[in-house]
Design an enzyme around this catalytic site. Structure first.
Site, PDB file in Angstrom:
ATOM      1  N   SER A 179       0.850  -1.198   0.000  1.00 33.44           N
ATOM      2  CA  SER A 179       0.000   0.000   0.000  1.00 33.44           C
ATOM      3  C   SER A 179       0.877   1.235   0.000  1.00 33.44           C
ATOM      4  CB  SER A 179      -0.902   0.017   1.239  1.00 33.44           C
ATOM      5  OG  SER A 179      -1.582   1.257   1.351  1.00 33.44           O
TER       6      SER A 179
ATOM      7  N   TYR B 285      -1.802  -0.492  10.320  1.00 34.27           N
ATOM      8  CA  TYR B 285      -1.948  -0.878   8.915  1.00 34.27           C
ATOM      9  C   TYR B 285      -0.772  -0.344   8.101  1.00 34.27           C
ATOM     10  CZ  TYR B 285      -3.680  -0.997   4.117  1.00 34.27           C
ATOM     11  OH  TYR B 285      -3.804  -1.212   2.764  1.00 34.27           O
TER      12      TYR B 285
END
Length: 261
Positions: A150, A164
């Site tokens: 990501s 995350y």
């Protein structure tokens, strides 16, 4: 003479692929792109209902089947091993978990679950499937492992995705380490770092009044990613075109990672 045709460079016909979290979102985009270009794809998901629906939809595109399995569990990884007994050319570690956290405190169990799903599970699944990946791999045509990271592992997002973001940064690092360790086994390991795409993780955010317009205004290319954008990036890594690339982390984000902080 070298064959520079698009079909030779970017085709994946006959390749066997496993895509975790393939029943929806980015995993579904990747599976569909591989299927449309001739790969045989197995998708894995935790929900039987979602899996069956996705397999039915994707089977209209190509040779697709599915397994109900949770990549974060030993049993789930064993189920995926059982589904790849005929060998495996492409492993896409896509399944992930993202939950916003409070800036003043994180839930230890939630943080551990995100780290386990986003970092430990891809490592253990890659290790478990290594015999299947190396079975037919050669120097000219290596097996491929694609990690779905990501841009939140590259830059700090506006949202409170502490664990995350840290997990995706760790996954990018893991990609480089595995690429180095598995090169002699004729296995390439690369990562894509998606920006904003429509998925289960982003649908609520994009549905908020005016939010999609504000997000698109912050993206240099002026739009969120499409399924074709995602499929094309993975096809590059999994085809002849990407055979000499390993240890790379490729942002697929419309230029967001170039923004000034």
């Amino acid at each position: 003479m070298t064959d520079y045709s698009v079909g030779n460079l970017f085709g994946v016909s006959g390749k066997r692929a496993l895509v975790t979290g393939g029943s929806r979102g980015i995993g579904h985009m990747i599976a569909e792109g591989l299927l449309a270009n001739g790969a045989r794809v197995t998708i894995a998901a935790r929900s039987t209902e979602q899996l069956e629906s996705a397999v039915a939809e994707l089977s209209a595109v190509g040779d697709c089947d599915g397994v109900v399995a949770d990549v974060a569990t030993t049993e789930g990884r064993r189920t995926m091993m059982d589904a790849t007994t005929e060998g495996l050319d492409i492993l896409v570690n896509n399944a992930g978990m993202a939950v916003p956290e409070s800036p003043t405190g994180a839930d230890p169990e939630l943080s551990a679950a995100m780290l386990g799903t986003n970092v430990t599970a891809p490592l253990l699944l890659t290790q478990a499937l290594l015999p299947a990946l190396t079975d037919a791999a050669t120097a000219a045509d290596p097996a491929r492992v694609v990690m779905v990271g990501s841009i939140d592992g590259i830059r700090v997002p506006a949202t409170s995705l502490f664990t995350y973001g840290a997990s995706k940064a760790a996954l990018h690092s893991l990609t480089r380490h595995l690429a180095h360790a598995l090169a002699a086994e004729h296995v390439t390991v690369n990562a894509i770092a998606p920006g904003m795409f429509e998925s289960a993780m982003t649908e609520r955010m994009l549905a908020a009044p005016g939010m999609q317009e504000r997000i698109e205004a912050s993206i240099p290319l002026g739009r969120i990613g499409s399924p074709a954008d995602m499929a094309a990036a993975v096809l590059y890594l999994c085809s002849r075109a990407g055979a000499y690339l390993t240890g790379a982390v490729i942002p697929v984000d419309g230029g967001v990672s170039t923004n000034h902080q």
